[in-house]
Design an enzyme around this catalytic site. Structure first.
Site, mmCIF file in Angstrom:
data_model
loop_
_atom_site.group_PDB
_atom_site.id
_atom_site.type_symbol
_atom_site.label_atom_id
_atom_site.label_comp_id
_atom_site.label_asym_id
_atom_site.label_seq_id
_atom_site.Cartn_x
_atom_site.Cartn_y
_atom_site.Cartn_z
ATOM 1 C CB SER A 1 -0.767 -0.235 1.651
ATOM 2 O OG SER A 1 -1.807 1.343 1.388
ATOM 3 C CG ASP B 1 -3.250 -2.938 -4.165
ATOM 4 O OD1 ASP B 1 -3.570 -3.279 -5.593
ATOM 5 O OD2 ASP B 1 -4.137 -3.299 -3.565
ATOM 6 C CG HIS C 1 -5.436 -2.714 0.013
ATOM 7 N ND1 HIS C 1 -4.366 -2.321 -1.178
ATOM 8 C CD2 HIS C 1 -5.153 -1.999 0.986
ATOM 9 C CE1 HIS C 1 -3.762 -0.928 -0.796
ATOM 10 N NE2 HIS C 1 -4.029 -1.032 0.296
#
Length: 465
Positions: A169, A193, A280
């Site tokens: 992230s 991601d 996610h």
């Protein structure tokens, strides 16, 4: 966590200008860091003392209890850090912390396959705030990681090429910042991601990009737009190799009901995280599984996931596909060009690995309406039955399909064929497969033949031709 993501995207941050910190240099809120359509909010990263980046070292010698290290020669020499090993940094994302279970689990998986320095980067002091502020704080996180890498090089003669940064992230972009500050000398960066808000379609200096390391690989699992779909990850390709498992938007197993996700097998907290950001979080779960399944995440070069799902991208173009996750760096063509896209399917729960096969069936016997299934048997394992075709079964016709098996069967030894009638047929027809051809992802072909036919629901075994 979901509510914080949404609210923080719309709350104003305080304008700053420029701020400078000892060791790390200066940071600005001028363009492209702020005041653009992608990053409209003004704001500066917090003081390093507030973010409080900590480096938590796990090694094969201390797999369960971390040692905190700093850019201090005596501290590093008194730890279990080994200069003859690779070093893999793991940087968490928004709201997370370096002591979260998944980071230590990733380290422990690594210890099963290699001797390595595994450093979990904790920056909870800067991640547990409004998202807009956390997105600025990652500049300091990346600077701190770069400072330690440069220190290891200057004081211990440890080469940046032996460093691999794994970021999830916002941690992906922190990894990119560390790479930028070390002039792309880092051996590898893996983006799990990478976060979309405030980073997608920004200039390369702001986000992760291929110039940040000698090799950059990315896994996309939550690429729907943040508005209105609440997708937290980027759809933009930002690496040398970009993998889009299951299309990169919706992951299998992430559509369970609320109760089943919150009451997760790993506990209430993990279940709540999965409910809020299941797609996610899948990126780091895929990476962890890939460590102990070196051939189970083959990615296929393709124009789109639609083409991949239509069976237009098989087998591997050169006889070898890159493996999504830990072993992506083994792919010979990994840096021949930027933004190479690869597609694959995964399972809906761990173990997520899958092995893809193409199965072509040439029918024999009588003409009926029904469907046929095939199972594979090899020297490494057997598969369940997979449907190859449904419709009019005519002798001489050839039907093919691609399957994603949860078993790597190895070299095929035989196959089994079975068919089912879609309607009651009192004539008790017989159908068979004169030839079944199985192609592995590496392009190797196995042919099996039979002259027999069987009635409905009776297995027919085909041996090598």
């Amino acid at each position: 966590m979901l509510l914080l993501w949404i609210l923080s995207l719309f709350l104003e941050t305080v304008a700053g200008g420029e701020v400078c910190f000892d060791r790390l240099g200066c940071f600005s809120d001028n363009k492209p860091w702020a005041g653009t359509s992608e990053r409209p909010r003004k704001g500066l990263p917090w003081d390093p003392s507030a973010i409080n980046v900590r480096f938590l070292l796990y090694t094969n010698e201390n797999p369960n209890n971390y040692q905190r290290i700093t850019a201090d020669s005596s501290v590093i020499r008194s730890s279990d850090f080994k200069t003859d090993r690779k070093t893999r940094f793991i940087i968490h994302g928004f709201i997370d912390k370096g002591e979260e279970n998944w980071l230590a689990d990733l380290c422990k998986a690594l210890f099963q396959v290699e001797s390595v320095n595994c450093i979990c980067v904790d920056w909870r002091g800067g991640s547990r705030t409004l998202y807009s502020q956390a997105s600025q704080n990652i500049q300091v996180v990346g600077a701190e990681v770069a400072y330690l890498i440069n220190f290891l090089q200057s004081q211990l003669d440890y080469p940046p090429s032996s460093v691999h940064i794994i970021g999830h992230s916002l941690g992906s972009h922190a990894a990119g910042e560390a790479g930028r500050r070390t002039n792309g000398a880092i051996g590898r960066i893996t983006g799990l991601d990478p976060a979309e808000p405030y980073f997608q379609y920004t200039p390369e200096i702001v986000r992760l990009d291929p110039s940040d390391a000698q090799f950059v690989d990315v896994i996309h699992t939550d690429g729907n737009p943040i508005i209105p779909n609440l997708g937290f990850g980027m759809s933009q390709t930002v690496g040398h190799l970009d993998f889009f498992p299951n299309g990169g938007l919706q992951m299998p197993g992430c559509q369970k009901n609320i109760l089943s996700q919150i009451v997760d097998i790993d506990g209430i907290w993990e279940g709540t995280r999965d409910f809020a950001a299941c797609n996610h979080l899948r990126s780091y779960k895929y990476y962890i599984d890939s460590i102990t399944n070196p051939k189970g995440f083959a990615g296929f070069s393709c124009d789109s996931y639609s083409s991949f799902s239509s069976n237009k991208c098989f087998p591997c173009a050169t006889g070898e596909c890159p493996q999504m996750g830990h072993y992506a760096d083994k792919f010979p063509g990994k840096t021949k060009e930027n933004f190479q896209n690869f597609y694959l399917n995964t399972g809906d729960k761990s173990n997520f690995s899958r092995w893809r096969y193409r199965i072509a069936v040439t029918l024999s016997g009588q003409k009926v309406t029904g469907h046929v299934l095939v199972s594979l048997f090899g020297d490494a394992g057997n598969t369940k039955q997979y449907e190859i075709y449904r419709g009019s079964l005519k002798p001489g016709n050839n039907h093919s399909n691609e399957i994603d098996s949860d078993v790597d069967v190895g070299d095929l030894q035989k196959v089994k064929f079975i068919w089912y009638n879609n309607v009651i047929n009192i004539t008790l027809p017989k159908v068979g497969a004169s030839r079944i051809t199985v192609t592995r992802s590496d392009g190797r072909v196995f042919d099996f033949c039979s002259q027999d036919t069987v009635r409905e629901e009776v297995l027919l075994t085909l041996q090598p031709c």
